[in-house]
Design an enzyme around this catalytic site. Sequence first.
Site, PDB file in Angstrom:
ATOM      1  N   ASP A   1       0.761  -1.259   0.000  1.00  0.00           N
ATOM      2  CA  ASP A   1       0.000   0.000   0.000  1.00  0.00           C
ATOM      3  C   ASP A   1       0.794   1.315   0.000  1.00  0.00           C
ATOM      4  O   ASP A   1       1.755   1.452   0.754  1.00  0.00           O
ATOM      5  CB  ASP A   1      -0.864   0.108   1.271  1.00  0.00           C
ATOM      6  CG  ASP A   1      -1.634  -1.133   1.590  1.00  0.00           C
ATOM      7  OD1 ASP A   1      -1.545  -2.108   0.853  1.00  0.00           O
ATOM      8  OD2 ASP A   1      -2.326  -1.116   2.618  1.00  0.00           O
TER       9      ASP A   1
ATOM     10  N   GLN B   1       4.175   0.598   2.330  1.00  0.00           N
ATOM     11  CA  GLN B   1       4.381  -0.595   3.125  1.00  0.00           C
ATOM     12  C   GLN B   1       5.586  -1.326   2.546  1.00  0.00           C
ATOM     13  O   GLN B   1       5.611  -1.613   1.338  1.00  0.00           O
ATOM     14  CB  GLN B   1       3.127  -1.492   3.059  1.00  0.00           C
ATOM     15  CG  GLN B   1       1.949  -0.911   3.808  1.00  0.00           C
ATOM     16  CD  GLN B   1       2.100  -1.100   5.299  1.00  0.00           C
ATOM     17  OE1 GLN B   1       1.828  -2.155   5.829  1.00  0.00           O
ATOM     18  NE2 GLN B   1       2.543  -0.057   5.996  1.00  0.00           N
TER      19      GLN B   1
ATOM     20  N   PHE C   1       1.910  -0.836  10.064  1.00  0.00           N
ATOM     21  CA  PHE C   1       0.927  -1.024   9.003  1.00  0.00           C
ATOM     22  C   PHE C   1       0.521   0.333   8.412  1.00  0.00           C
ATOM     23  O   PHE C   1       0.976   1.390   8.850  1.00  0.00           O
ATOM     24  CB  PHE C   1      -0.288  -1.788   9.544  1.00  0.00           C
ATOM     25  CG  PHE C   1      -0.160  -3.292   9.452  1.00  0.00           C
ATOM     26  CD1 PHE C   1       1.077  -3.911   9.352  1.00  0.00           C
ATOM     27  CD2 PHE C   1      -1.291  -4.103   9.463  1.00  0.00           C
ATOM     28  CE1 PHE C   1       1.188  -5.301   9.258  1.00  0.00           C
ATOM     29  CE2 PHE C   1      -1.196  -5.483   9.370  1.00  0.00           C
ATOM     30  CZ  PHE C   1       0.038  -6.088   9.268  1.00  0.00           C
TER      31      PHE C   1
HETATM   32  C1  FRU Z   1      -3.975  -3.539   2.653  1.00  0.00           C
HETATM   33  C2  FRU Z   1      -3.361  -3.961   3.975  1.00  0.00           C
HETATM   34  C3  FRU Z   1      -3.725  -2.983   5.065  1.00  0.00           C
HETATM   35  C4  FRU Z   1      -2.622  -3.185   6.072  1.00  0.00           C
HETATM   36  C5  FRU Z   1      -1.427  -3.432   5.178  1.00  0.00           C
HETATM   37  C6  FRU Z   1      -0.439  -4.406   5.742  1.00  0.00           C
HETATM   38  O1  FRU Z   1      -3.318  -4.034   1.550  1.00  0.00           O
HETATM   39  O2  FRU Z   1      -3.765  -5.272   4.294  1.00  0.00           O
HETATM   40  O3  FRU Z   1      -5.010  -3.168   5.607  1.00  0.00           O
HETATM   41  O4  FRU Z   1      -2.432  -2.053   6.885  1.00  0.00           O
HETATM   42  O5  FRU Z   1      -1.936  -3.932   3.952  1.00  0.00           O
HETATM   43  O6  FRU Z   1       0.719  -4.457   4.970  1.00  0.00           O
END
Ligand code: FRU
Length: 495
Positions: A54, A70, A109
């Site tokens: 993300d 991420q 996250f």
């Molecule tokens: C969406 C997600 C979010 C979470 C993140 C973890 O793709 O699952 O809900 O914060 O990725 O990497």
Amino acid sequence: ATSLLLLLVTVYGSDSLARQNATLEQYIMAESKKVNQRYRLQYHVAAPVGWINDPNGFSYYKEQYHLFYQYYPYEAKWGPMHWGHVVSKDLVTWEYRPTALVPGEEQCFSGSAVEVNGSMVLMYTAHVVKEGMPVNQSQYLAFSDDGVNFEKFAGNPVIPASPNNSPDFRDPKAWKHGDYWYVIIGSKTDDEIGTVLLYRSKNMIDWEFLTILAQATSDLGYMWECPDFFELGGKHILLMSPQGMVAQGDRFKNLYQTGYIVGQFDYETFTFTQETAFQELDYGHDFYAAQTIASPDGKRVLIGWFGMWETAFPEAKDGWAGAMTIARELVLDSNNHILMKPLTAQSSLRNRVSLQSNLKADQVLELEPASEVLIEADLTQSINLLLEGRSGGGKAWLKWDPSVGKVVVEREEGDVRQVEWSPGSNKAWRLFLDTSSLELFCGDGEAVFSSRVYPLGGWKLSNLGTQAVNTTAYALKRSVPSYNSAMGTNLKIFN
Ligand code: FRU
């Protein structure tokens, strides 16, 4: 002895976080040099090495755009989440910055970024795992005064749990309105129905739960990830990424979806009155967890994760996986439908003299790995274009069938995404190709497809249809330089 002690305290004490980071950055620089370049994207943000998903903390601070993501640097698959970081002046040309958040007790996250009294504040979900089991998700803050080095808030968590103590409580998106900060957070009810929760605060630290802003009806999934909420064209848009929706015909064919509901929002009663059903934002194979920003010139700009959970990521063999889409401007049309268009600045990547051709049936056009192609044809007749590697590899077909009025992006044989398209005055297609991706924008952005495709040796475009098609092709400049050169601007962290 005193000075030795002082030195040790400086090195291993207050400075230890920076040292850890230096080790991580040196690791990323060294490893990114080993990455096989065959699928490497030239103008999309991607992991220098390792895995990304993300977009996070999309914001404008100290005269530049910031985009975090991420990030798991140590393998090309999902792992304990860090926040990677890139900056840009125009949302087209990007530079890497050092990893902004590194997991501690918590994995970092998804979340967002705002400016508070001149500081940049990241709000993110702390995902805590004990003995391999996820035990809690809560909301954390991290601060920065330079937009490069971040310090986690000593008073974390600022929101320890959701009202129903759901284990799924994540992806805060914060914004300011009037005297308050607001945040929405994705979650679910006890009986597995996706929700978005709304909170407010005077100081970003003490939060008051206000209401469930929206909740899934039976077919809208068991969990809503990555919510975003913003004004567009006089309406309010709730953007979110539901998990657990079931495919219906051409719609909702990816594992998880990203889409929106248009409505009106009342800041007195905190009611979101919905005016539309949930609509998908992008019809391609690889698009998820999108996040938006209000740019300083008043536009609403979106970037999505150019990927989907539980798909192959062929580039993982080369040491990296995942990317961001190009930035898109959002416009709400009179049918409460969001149009997505590339930014005007996107054209600044056009490099060489364009290749103009009237591509007749059975003719082939050879293209650079990073190319933009404008395609015009008679829409009363069908279109059938094949994209493939000059030296083999992945394929995709772009098709239009006037008898059903649908645009089709088919990847490999039979992996079809399609949607009805009613063009307005702009009847052209704008196709962005990168080494291993395609983004197709139809007309003014009524239909947009983002799909990863893995050709080898650059692209070739063949006209398999019966009518000749006008194409104008541009080779595009690289706009995401390597990690190494970008890090030169951040030597401070290696002192
Ligand atoms: C969406 C997600 C979010 C979470 C993140 C973890 O793709 O699952 O809900 O914060 O990725 O990497």
